[in-house]
Structure formats: C-alpha cells, structure tokens
Design a protein around this motif. Sequence first.
Motif, PDB file in Angstrom:
ATOM      1  N   PRO A 208     -14.857  70.873 -35.289  1.00 48.57           N
ATOM      2  CA  PRO A 208     -14.696  68.957 -35.324  1.00 48.57           C
ATOM      3  C   PRO A 208     -16.053  68.976 -35.731  1.00 48.57           C
ATOM      4  O   PRO A 208     -17.112  69.676 -36.340  1.00 48.57           O
ATOM      5  N   GLU A 297     -17.810  65.682 -29.605  1.00 48.49           N
ATOM      6  CA  GLU A 297     -16.536  66.578 -29.216  1.00 48.49           C
ATOM      7  C   GLU A 297     -17.045  68.355 -28.827  1.00 48.49           C
ATOM      8  O   GLU A 297     -17.736  68.365 -29.908  1.00 48.49           O
ATOM      9  N   ALA A 300     -18.464  70.899 -32.485  1.00 51.58           N
ATOM     10  CA  ALA A 300     -18.256  69.974 -33.501  1.00 51.58           C
ATOM     11  C   ALA A 300     -19.857  70.711 -34.261  1.00 51.58           C
ATOM     12  O   ALA A 300     -21.024  70.887 -33.538  1.00 51.58           O
TER      13      ALA A 300
END
Length: 344
Positions: A208, A297, A300
């Motif tokens: 992410p 997230e 990430a």
Amino acid sequence: MFSFFAKKKPTTAEINGVAITVNPKETLLQAALRQGVDFPHSCRVGGCAACKCKLVEGKVRELTETSYILSDEDLDLGCILACQSVPQTDVRVQVDMSAQGQRRKVGGRVVGQDRLTHDIVQLRVQLDEALPYKAGQFANIELASLPGVSRSYSFATPVQPNSQVSFFVRQVPGGRFSTEVNTRNLVDQTITVEGPMGDFWLRKADAPLLLVAGGSGLAPIIALLQDALENGVRRHVTLLFGARQQADLYALDTIEQLRKAWPASFRFIPVLSAEPEGSGWQGARGMVGDHVLSALERGAHAYLCGPPPMIDAVTDLLRQADIVREHIHADRFTTLHDAPAVAA
C-alpha cells in the motif's frame, strides 16, 4: 605556544580519482564546484541528498545531522553529504556521476500561469524539445527576466507527448523568483529548464502507498499518481494533504479524478492546521502528522513531500511504527531562506 592560532592549511580531496584543493572551512561540494567538478547537487543545504557520496578515506566535520536523510545502508557504507562535509584531513570519496549524464538544459517559453491559491501559481511551460524524466523528479528553472537566478521545482505532471511541463510555485516572502512568478505576467517569456534531478519516484512494489504532502509539495505527488495510473498500478493509496485553511487547498478536482479512476482503494484526507473554529469545515484538523498513524496501512511504503519539519516529524512517526527507512522516500522542499536555519 602560538601553534594554536596557526592558520589551517588547505586539504586535498580525491573525487573519483581526481584531486582538488579544499580551503579551510570550505565544504567538499563548494570546493568541487569551484574547481569545475560537475558534482551532483541541488539544494546545497543538506535537504535533498543529491550530493550523497561515499567517504572512502579521511575525516570530515559534518555541519548538520545527516541520519535523517541518509538511509541506514548509506550510513553503514560511510556515505556523507558533500554540501555538509568540511574535510578535516585529506579525503578520498566516490560519487555516482551517472545521473549527471542524463541531465541537460532545454529552452522553452511560458504558456500559462494558473492561480491555484492566494500564494501558489501553476507555471506551464512549452519546451522546445522533449526532456525525459521520472514522475516525482525536479528541475532547475531560470526565467529570462531573472538571469542568473535559478530555482528548483518538481514537475507537476508526468512526461507529456507535447513536451509541455508544469510547476507549482509558492510565493516565498522575499523570494525573487517566486515573487516574479506570482505577481508578473510571464506568458511568452523564454525560460530554461535543467533536469531531471532527484531520486523521488515510485519504486516497484505491491505494498500500500502512504503519500503525505504539504503546501506545494503536492506537485510531485500528483505527477507520481498520474504516471502510476497510466502504467496500471493497482496499489492501495492513502493521500494526506496538509494545509493551513480551506483557501489553501487546491488541485481537488484533479485528486477526485484520480480517486474515481484508481483501480484500487484510494483515500484522500486533507488536514487543516489553522482553520477557524465554526467555519463549517468537517474534515481533519491539526498537523498532518497527527493523522499519519491512524491512516497507515500495514506494510505501507511512504512517499513524503513538503517542508523539512513536516518530513522529519512524519519520518519519526513511521520509524516508530516499524516502517523501515528503505520504504520511506522523501523530497524536502527547501528554499534559500531555509539555508541559515539548516546550517545552524
């Protein structure tokens, strides 16, 4: 007994096998440029890492703390920033010059000035020829009306088929270049663009994306996202944009178009730090860093662009959240007015 007051002697620096003389109190970068060495550089205040090099031999005095911008791997390899390193002995360094061969100057003319906020103008330039670059990189630009005054700005769009580029120029109090762009009609004026420079671009991965922008730092983030969309990237995106008040928000239509077209989750979180109470603003308030951890997230990779204090604060938060330094990429928007504070 007077040896303490003796003048320091120049030292010798060997750069990729080429020897130069470094005067007392002179940085390695200053000495290299003075003697015609095409040493990679940009901001000259320790904010961009363009002048990163490996110290193979000798000792230097570092003018600023560099661990915030150099990765753990860089530090383990003995890397330094040439603009912040004053040789204390004869030194030997190695520097990657390959990016210098890709950089060139291209002429063009201003074809538009679009007011984005009260202090940010989008400067649109039609280049005389194509200038390849990666979305997220920056260039030095110089106006015909300000000869010898060159400033660094990120490309605000990916490479276009018609060789048109644009930059977001925020007016800096006392800034000659930014004031010229924000207050004068420059359409049809000739301009020189030198680039590309910088290592801020999207790395290939499936993780992410956490994108954090402040002020005009939105320019390379938008270019990066537009380029990623064109190339079929499907990573989850969270974009945090820090501004002072609603009047300082811009490019909202462009971001909404990206969100709608994005083939995966796309969250956009504008954060206002000085919006008056009772204004009707229903969005996030405070500093942009206040919202990083709640938006983060798992696993990430982060791309940060904006003023150095914001970058440093967000980087510290991400490191505390166990995001490794190699997955944190930053572009610090420094100005000439930042130089005294950084050097201090």
